[in-house]
Design an enzyme around this catalytic site. Structure first.
Site, PDB file in Angstrom:
ATOM      1  CB  SER A  12     -50.734  29.673   8.166  1.00 22.80           C
ATOM      2  OG  SER A  12     -49.891  30.438   7.236  1.00 22.80           O
ATOM      3  CG  ASP A  33     -52.839  26.026  11.686  1.00 33.16           C
ATOM      4  OD1 ASP A  33     -53.291  26.697  11.138  1.00 33.16           O
ATOM      5  OD2 ASP A  33     -52.178  25.218  11.829  1.00 33.16           O
ATOM      6  CG  ASP A  37     -53.462  15.335  12.161  1.00 35.58           C
ATOM      7  OD1 ASP A  37     -53.970  16.008  11.261  1.00 35.58           O
ATOM      8  OD2 ASP A  37     -53.391  14.037  12.868  1.00 35.58           O
ATOM      9  CG  ASN A  56     -58.672  27.293   4.787  1.00 33.90           C
ATOM     10  OD1 ASN A  56     -58.131  28.045   3.719  1.00 33.90           O
ATOM     11  ND2 ASN A  56     -57.308  27.321   6.254  1.00 33.90           N
ATOM     12  CE1 TYR A  59     -53.698  20.824  -2.034  1.00 37.69           C
ATOM     13  CE2 TYR A  59     -53.689  21.712  -3.998  1.00 37.69           C
ATOM     14  CZ  TYR A  59     -54.455  21.889  -3.148  1.00 37.69           C
ATOM     15  OH  TYR A  59     -54.576  23.191  -2.940  1.00 37.69           O
ATOM     16  CE  LYS A  73     -57.002  21.939  -1.848  1.00 39.67           C
ATOM     17  NZ  LYS A  73     -57.838  21.907  -0.679  1.00 39.67           N
TER      18      LYS A  73
HETATM   19  N1  NAD Z   1     -51.564  29.240  -1.344  1.00 38.44           N
HETATM   20  C1  NAD Z   1     -53.140  28.953  -2.353  1.00 38.44           C
HETATM   21  O1  NAD Z   1     -52.604  29.185  -4.141  1.00 38.44           O
HETATM   22  C2  NAD Z   1     -53.807  27.678  -2.438  1.00 38.44           C
HETATM   23  C3  NAD Z   1     -54.456  27.874  -4.064  1.00 38.44           C
HETATM   24  C4  NAD Z   1     -55.327  27.066  -3.703  1.00 38.44           C
HETATM   25  C5  NAD Z   1     -56.228  26.218  -2.554  1.00 38.44           C
HETATM   26  N2  NAD Z   1     -55.465  26.215  -1.033  1.00 38.44           N
HETATM   27  C6  NAD Z   1     -55.935  25.745  -0.494  1.00 38.44           C
HETATM   28  O2  NAD Z   1     -55.999  26.457   0.350  1.00 38.44           O
HETATM   29  C7  NAD Z   1     -56.320  25.926   1.558  1.00 38.44           C
HETATM   30  C8  NAD Z   1     -55.192  27.441   2.611  1.00 38.44           C
HETATM   31  O3  NAD Z   1     -53.718  27.235   2.275  1.00 38.44           O
HETATM   32  P1  NAD Z   1     -53.238  28.832   2.262  1.00 38.44           P
HETATM   33  O4  NAD Z   1     -52.377  28.082   1.207  1.00 38.44           O
HETATM   34  O5  NAD Z   1     -53.662  29.408   3.063  1.00 38.44           O
HETATM   35  O6  NAD Z   1     -51.883  27.532   3.186  1.00 38.44           O
HETATM   36  P2  NAD Z   1     -50.654  27.264   4.463  1.00 38.44           P
HETATM   37  O7  NAD Z   1     -50.331  26.863   4.522  1.00 38.44           O
HETATM   38  O8  NAD Z   1     -50.429  29.436   4.512  1.00 38.44           O
HETATM   39  O9  NAD Z   1     -52.379  27.668   5.792  1.00 38.44           O
HETATM   40  C9  NAD Z   1     -52.702  26.224   5.861  1.00 38.44           C
HETATM   41  C10 NAD Z   1     -52.621  25.920   7.120  1.00 38.44           C
HETATM   42  O10 NAD Z   1     -53.536  24.942   7.405  1.00 38.44           O
HETATM   43  C11 NAD Z   1     -52.826  23.778   8.613  1.00 38.44           C
HETATM   44  N3  NAD Z   1     -52.779  22.745   8.843  1.00 38.44           N
HETATM   45  C12 NAD Z   1     -51.664  21.950   7.740  1.00 38.44           C
HETATM   46  N4  NAD Z   1     -52.012  20.801   7.969  1.00 38.44           N
HETATM   47  C13 NAD Z   1     -52.868  20.481   9.085  1.00 38.44           C
HETATM   48  C14 NAD Z   1     -53.577  19.065  10.067  1.00 38.44           C
HETATM   49  N5  NAD Z   1     -53.697  18.005   9.078  1.00 38.44           N
HETATM   50  N6  NAD Z   1     -54.786  19.564  10.888  1.00 38.44           N
HETATM   51  C15 NAD Z   1     -55.144  21.025  11.201  1.00 38.44           C
HETATM   52  N7  NAD Z   1     -54.473  22.436  10.009  1.00 38.44           N
HETATM   53  C16 NAD Z   1     -53.434  21.253   9.256  1.00 38.44           C
HETATM   54  C17 NAD Z   1     -51.858  24.840   8.485  1.00 38.44           C
HETATM   55  O11 NAD Z   1     -50.447  24.633  10.513  1.00 38.44           O
HETATM   56  C18 NAD Z   1     -51.397  25.952   8.238  1.00 38.44           C
HETATM   57  O12 NAD Z   1     -51.524  26.882   8.877  1.00 38.44           O
HETATM   58  C19 NAD Z   1     -55.845  24.279   1.469  1.00 38.44           C
HETATM   59  O13 NAD Z   1     -56.578  24.164   1.872  1.00 38.44           O
HETATM   60  C20 NAD Z   1     -55.003  24.893  -0.217  1.00 38.44           C
HETATM   61  O14 NAD Z   1     -54.983  23.627  -0.654  1.00 38.44           O
HETATM   62  C21 NAD Z   1     -54.406  27.024  -1.981  1.00 38.44           C
END
Ligand code: NAD
Length: 263
Positions: A16, A37, A63, A90, A154, A158
């Site tokens: 995702s 994932d 996981d 990620n 969170y 981070k």
């Molecule tokens: N979207 C934002 O605004 C944002 C900002 C800063 C940082 N981030 C970071 O970017 C990264 C990706 O986030 P995103 O926004 O694309 O979120 P998202 O929810 O679209 O994707 C996260 C993915 O991680 C998977 N996941 C969750 N728990 C898991 C686990 N225990 N084991 C394996 N997979 C797992 C989920 O199934 C999902 O597919 C994360 O580290 C998030 O903290 C996101």
């Protein structure tokens, strides 16, 4: 460009959002990509899309907070494509806000999925990278690691990711392994779905606080991740690259309040 030809890449949380965009970009540049994932259906769909476009990808259920599961993911990556050249940590969830309303389970879950996962995944791939004298790790942190942007458990986790990045880089870079982080601002991904249900105007409202005038898209983060993983960044290690449309370069409401008195 084909900067990752013959390279084996693991992207966690690649089912995702940012992970999906990143995995797809690595595959487009020749990488053989493990789509790791916890959501097996999403991982399969992303791997299928990459293969349909002529790329190399394998979906792996993991996981990232579970040691045995991370070991199995790494073994599967090596068995499928060979030794790992690039690891992108990620995967994450974000839940809980003010610590006065966060229970211990929420606190622990954030530390495990956001921070412990980076330790678990790095300790699996690092020995082989060090043995081969090459490798790159990119940890997806957040601007939340660098200051107060809500979601306290969170954000604290981070901040730990950024520190772990610096410590690992200091220790291992002389052996040919570079370790960096990216710190994204708000990016339009499904991680916000529960919040958007409560406030459909969330993105619109926060976009006004971005000097760049908009929130980010997953591709805005994938590019910098690939850069840090590539030979273009050969002398960059231990760095936390802020990718946030200018959010953290200043405080817009402060500037406006101060300017009102000056102009
Ligand atoms: N979207 C934002 O605004 C944002 C900002 C800063 C940082 N981030 C970071 O970017 C990264 C990706 O986030 P995103 O926004 O694309 O979120 P998202 O929810 O679209 O994707 C996260 C993915 O991680 C998977 N996941 C969750 N728990 C898991 C686990 N225990 N084991 C394996 N997979 C797992 C989920 O199934 C999902 O597919 C994360 O580290 C998030 O903290 C996101």
């Amino acid at each position: 460009m084909s900067r990752f030809r013959e390279q084996v890449v693991i992207v966690t949380g690649a089912g995702s959002g940012i992970g999906q965009a990143t995995a797809t970009a690595f595959a487009a540049e020749g990488g053989a990509v493990i789509i790791a994932d916890i959501d097996a259906a999403r991982a399969n769909a992303v791997a299928g899309d990459i293969r349909a476009d002529g790329g190399r990808a394998e979906a792996v259920h993991v996981d990232v907070a579970n040691s045995d599961s991370v070991t199995a993911m790494t073994e599967r990556a090596v068995a499928t494509f060979g030794p790992v050249d690039v690891l992108v940590n990620n995967a994450a969830t974000a839940d809980g806000n003010d610590i006065l309303h966060v229970d211990e389970q929420q606190w622990d879950r954030n530390q495990q999925i956001v921070l412990k996962s980076v330790y678990l995944c790095c300790r699996q791939v690092l020995p082989s990278m060090l043995e081969r004298g090459r490798g790159a790790i990119v940890n997806v942190a957040s601007v939340n690691a660098l200051g107060a942007y809500s979601v306290m458990p969170y954000s604290a986790a981070k901040a730990g990711v950024v520190n772990l990045t610096q410590n690992m880089a200091a220790r291992y870079s002389r052996h040919g392994v570079r370790i960096n982080a990216v710190c994204p601002g708000t990016v339009r991904t499904p991680i916000f779905d529960p919040l958007l249900e409560r406030d459909p105007k969330l993105f619109e409202n926060v976009a006004q606080l971005y000097p760049a005038g908009r929130i980010g898209e997953p591709a805005d983060i994938a590019g910098p991740i690939l850069f840090l993983a590539s030979a273009d960044a050969a002398w960059i290690t231990g760095h936390a690259l802020v990718v946030d449309g200018g959010l953290s370069c200043g405080n817009l409401p402060f500037i406006e309040a101060a300017s009102a008195a000056m102009d």
